[in-house]
Scaffold this motif. Structure first.
Motif, PDB file in Angstrom:
ATOM      1  N   VAL A 223       0.842  -1.201   0.000  1.00 32.94           N
ATOM      2  CA  VAL A 223       0.000   0.000   0.000  1.00 32.94           C
ATOM      3  C   VAL A 223       0.879   1.253   0.000  1.00 32.94           C
ATOM      4  CG1 VAL A 223      -1.713   1.305   1.317  1.00 32.94           C
ATOM      5  CG2 VAL A 223      -1.908  -1.185   1.143  1.00 32.94           C
ATOM      6  N   ALA A 224       1.937   1.232   0.804  1.00 30.81           N
ATOM      7  CA  ALA A 224       2.829   2.393   0.856  1.00 30.81           C
ATOM      8  C   ALA A 224       3.519   2.625  -0.476  1.00 30.81           C
ATOM      9  CB  ALA A 224       3.860   2.199   1.965  1.00 30.81           C
ATOM     10  N   ALA A 225       4.008   1.547  -1.100  1.00 27.00           N
ATOM     11  CA  ALA A 225       4.673   1.685  -2.397  1.00 27.00           C
ATOM     12  C   ALA A 225       3.704   2.198  -3.454  1.00 27.00           C
ATOM     13  CB  ALA A 225       5.266   0.349  -2.826  1.00 27.00           C
ATOM     14  N   GLY A 226       2.484   1.665  -3.464  1.00 26.72           N
ATOM     15  CA  GLY A 226       1.494   2.133  -4.429  1.00 26.72           C
ATOM     16  C   GLY A 226       1.103   3.573  -4.211  1.00 26.72           C
ATOM     17  N   ALA A 227       1.000   3.983  -2.937  1.00 28.63           N
ATOM     18  CA  ALA A 227       0.649   5.372  -2.638  1.00 28.63           C
ATOM     19  C   ALA A 227       1.741   6.334  -3.092  1.00 28.63           C
ATOM     20  CB  ALA A 227       0.390   5.530  -1.141  1.00 28.63           C
ATOM     21  N   VAL A 228       3.002   5.944  -2.889  1.00 32.18           N
ATOM     22  CA  VAL A 228       4.107   6.813  -3.312  1.00 32.18           C
ATOM     23  C   VAL A 228       4.138   6.929  -4.834  1.00 32.18           C
ATOM     24  CG1 VAL A 228       6.614   7.048  -3.354  1.00 32.18           C
ATOM     25  CG2 VAL A 228       5.464   6.379  -1.253  1.00 32.18           C
ATOM     26  N   LEU A 229       3.953   5.814  -5.535  1.00 30.04           N
ATOM     27  CA  LEU A 229       3.924   5.855  -6.994  1.00 30.04           C
ATOM     28  C   LEU A 229       2.747   6.686  -7.495  1.00 30.04           C
ATOM     29  CD1 LEU A 229       4.841   2.167  -7.905  1.00 30.04           C
ATOM     30  CD2 LEU A 229       6.236   4.203  -8.268  1.00 30.04           C
ATOM     31  N   ALA A 230       1.588   6.531  -6.858  1.00 32.48           N
ATOM     32  CA  ALA A 230       0.426   7.315  -7.263  1.00 32.48           C
ATOM     33  C   ALA A 230       0.658   8.800  -7.014  1.00 32.48           C
ATOM     34  CB  ALA A 230      -0.815   6.833  -6.505  1.00 32.48           C
ATOM     35  N   TRP A 231       1.292   9.133  -5.895  1.00 31.14           N
ATOM     36  CA  TRP A 231       1.577  10.536  -5.604  1.00 31.14           C
ATOM     37  C   TRP A 231       2.537  11.133  -6.639  1.00 31.14           C
ATOM     38  CZ3 TRP A 231       5.888  13.463  -4.246  1.00 31.14           C
ATOM     39  CH2 TRP A 231       5.624  14.737  -3.707  1.00 31.14           C
ATOM     40  N   ALA A 232       3.568  10.371  -6.998  1.00 31.25           N
ATOM     41  CA  ALA A 232       4.510  10.855  -8.004  1.00 31.25           C
ATOM     42  C   ALA A 232       3.846  11.003  -9.357  1.00 31.25           C
ATOM     43  CB  ALA A 232       5.698   9.891  -8.100  1.00 31.25           C
ATOM     44  N   ARG A 233       2.967  10.082  -9.709  1.00 35.64           N
ATOM     45  CA  ARG A 233       2.249  10.186 -10.990  1.00 35.64           C
ATOM     46  C   ARG A 233       1.311  11.377 -10.990  1.00 35.64           C
ATOM     47  NH1 ARG A 233       0.839  11.332 -14.983  1.00 35.64           N
ATOM     48  NH2 ARG A 233      -0.059  10.163 -16.728  1.00 35.64           N
ATOM     49  N   ALA A 234       0.634  11.611  -9.892  1.00 33.68           N
ATOM     50  CA  ALA A 234      -0.253  12.760  -9.796  1.00 33.68           C
ATOM     51  C   ALA A 234       0.529  14.065  -9.868  1.00 33.68           C
ATOM     52  CB  ALA A 234      -1.066  12.695  -8.504  1.00 33.68           C
ATOM     53  N   LEU A 235       1.693  14.089  -9.257  1.00 27.77           N
ATOM     54  CA  LEU A 235       2.508  15.297  -9.269  1.00 27.77           C
ATOM     55  C   LEU A 235       2.959  15.659 -10.681  1.00 27.77           C
ATOM     56  CD1 LEU A 235       3.836  17.350  -7.237  1.00 27.77           C
ATOM     57  CD2 LEU A 235       5.900  15.957  -7.432  1.00 27.77           C
ATOM     58  N   GLY A 236       3.209  14.659 -11.513  1.00 24.42           N
ATOM     59  CA  GLY A 236       3.690  14.922 -12.858  1.00 24.42           C
ATOM     60  C   GLY A 236       2.623  14.914 -13.927  1.00 24.42           C
ATOM     61  N   GLU A 237       1.361  14.849 -13.561  1.00 20.19           N
ATOM     62  CA  GLU A 237       0.288  14.775 -14.555  1.00 20.19           C
ATOM     63  C   GLU A 237       0.162  16.086 -15.335  1.00 20.19           C
ATOM     64  OE1 GLU A 237      -2.741  14.384 -17.019  1.00 20.19           O
ATOM     65  OE2 GLU A 237      -1.471  12.842 -16.147  1.00 20.19           O
ATOM     66  N   PHE A 238      -0.023  15.976 -16.645  1.00 18.71           N
ATOM     67  CA  PHE A 238      -0.131  17.146 -17.512  1.00 18.71           C
ATOM     68  C   PHE A 238      -1.361  17.094 -18.421  1.00 18.71           C
ATOM     69  CE2 PHE A 238       0.657  19.152 -21.642  1.00 18.71           C
ATOM     70  CZ  PHE A 238       0.895  20.449 -21.254  1.00 18.71           C
ATOM     71  N   VAL A 282      13.713  11.200  -8.631  1.00 21.40           N
ATOM     72  CA  VAL A 282      14.879  10.471  -8.147  1.00 21.40           C
ATOM     73  C   VAL A 282      14.670  10.000  -6.707  1.00 21.40           C
ATOM     74  CG1 VAL A 282      17.315  10.690  -7.538  1.00 21.40           C
ATOM     75  CG2 VAL A 282      16.491  11.594  -9.714  1.00 21.40           C
ATOM     76  N   LEU A 283      14.095  10.866  -5.878  1.00 19.06           N
ATOM     77  CA  LEU A 283      13.836  10.481  -4.488  1.00 19.06           C
ATOM     78  C   LEU A 283      12.832   9.333  -4.417  1.00 19.06           C
ATOM     79  CD1 LEU A 283      13.669  13.989  -2.759  1.00 19.06           C
ATOM     80  CD2 LEU A 283      15.490  12.281  -2.569  1.00 19.06           C
ATOM     81  N   ILE A 284      11.820   9.379  -5.281  1.00 21.62           N
ATOM     82  CA  ILE A 284      10.824   8.305  -5.294  1.00 21.62           C
ATOM     83  C   ILE A 284      11.469   6.982  -5.677  1.00 21.62           C
ATOM     84  CG2 ILE A 284       8.745   7.453  -6.435  1.00 21.62           C
ATOM     85  CD1 ILE A 284       8.249   9.706  -4.445  1.00 21.62           C
ATOM     86  N   LEU A 285      12.261   6.990  -6.736  1.00 21.84           N
ATOM     87  CA  LEU A 285      12.909   5.755  -7.179  1.00 21.84           C
ATOM     88  C   LEU A 285      13.898   5.244  -6.138  1.00 21.84           C
ATOM     89  CD1 LEU A 285      13.531   6.519 -10.959  1.00 21.84           C
ATOM     90  CD2 LEU A 285      11.749   5.113  -9.935  1.00 21.84           C
ATOM     91  N   ALA A 286      14.629   6.151  -5.504  1.00 21.52           N
ATOM     92  CA  ALA A 286      15.574   5.732  -4.463  1.00 21.52           C
ATOM     93  C   ALA A 286      14.842   5.121  -3.275  1.00 21.52           C
ATOM     94  CB  ALA A 286      16.419   6.922  -4.016  1.00 21.52           C
TER      95      ALA A 286
END
Length: 296
Positions: A223-238, A282-286
């Motif tokens: 759940v934590a990994a999915g939430a972080v990925l979703a947050w990063a995707r939302a942050l970069g949405e265009f 980079v922080l997300i991937l790390a």
């Protein structure tokens, strides 16, 4: 006459060693290596592999080389950048909260229940991963716009419209980000042993209690990994954001939209915003490296 215990243990250890040695040998009598050999890469793989690496890394290096490092502080302190950054962080965080509330139960239904058309539902859930974001924005307009299937009812009943508002940004970001969480949580649920839930049920726990007290702690890393990925995707949405919510500074202009606009008026500000998004990625991937990358 029986052998002393010490002799019997020695003979047993010798037989076990012989079995292990035999298991390590190939059918031709040669001993298997404990680890696969790591030789040099063939030229036919090495050259295109290095070209692919350069292809991926060179644009990022160009961004770092051309960054206005001497003016970085003033650029980050400008009103436009601060407003875009603040709005992006707010909308991405709220969108992630929406994704958690809706996506975790959806992932549980896909992983733990069997119903007709489950494969079709899973395909529809993951569709935003491959759907062009602009098409997603158009679809949201047709459903939630002022003349949309649901949006017209919202406008007539409550006098409320979603497009070209901050709430519209959150809706667009949640739409494109939810599949990342659902896939991660569904995978974690399939990996979790359902016998723990069955044991909780035999002790009198309800399905909700078993999920809350047993299943959820088991799948917490997923759940934590999915939430972080979703947050990063939302942050970069265009694409879906600019189509459904527009590009209004301080209201719907997130960082990707600000980058797009700044390219025409202030390229240095566009580079600074791009650096911020790059640093976040980079922080997300790390942070997720131990989750989905293998180590040597």
């Amino acid at each position: 006459m029986s052998q002393p215990p010490r002799v019997r243990r020695r003979e047993q250890a010798r037989r076990e060693q012989a079995v292990r040695e035999q298991a390590r040998r190939t059918p031709f009598g040669r001993r298997r290596a404990d680890h696969p050999r790591r030789g040099g890469a063939p030229l036919a793989l090495l050259v295109p592999g290095l070209i692919g690496l350069v292809f991926l890394v060179l644009p990022l290096l160009g961004l770092l080389i051309r960054a206005p490092w001497s003016d970085l502080g003033s650029q980050l302190g400008s009103t436009e950048v601060r407003e875009a950054l603040k709005l992006s962080l707010f909308t991405a965080t709220v969108a992630t909260g929406v994704v958690l509330v809706l996506g975790v139960p959806l992932a549980w239904l896909l992983a733990r229940t069997d119903f007709p058309g489950r494969r079709l539902v899973r395909a529809l859930v993951t569709l935003p991963l491959v759907l062009p974001p602009v098409v997603g924005g158009v679809a949201l307009l047709l459903v939630l716009g002022r003349r949309g299937i649901v949006g017209e009812w919202l406008d007539e009943t409550f006098g409320y419209t979603l497009p070209f508002t901050t709430t519209g940004v959150i809706v667009a970001e949640a739409f494109v980000a939810m599949p990342f969480l659902v896939i991660s949580v569904e995978g974690a649920l399939r990996a979790a042993d359902p016998r723990y839930e069955e044991a909780a049920a035999t002790l009198g726990a309800s399905r909700w209690t078993a999920f809350r007290r047993v299943t959820l702690p088991l799948i917490a890393p997923g759940v934590a990994a999915g939430a972080v990925l979703a947050w990063a995707r939302a942050l970069g949405e265009f694409g879906a954001t600019i189509t459904f919510a527009g590009n209004f500074p301080g209201k719907t202009q997130t960082m990707p939209l600000a980058v797009y606009l700044a390219l025409e008026t202030d390229p240095e500000a566009a580079i600074v915003l791009s650096l911020v998004l790059l640093a976040v990625s980079v922080l997300i991937l790390a942070g997720l490296r131990e989750r989905w990358m293998t180590t040597s």
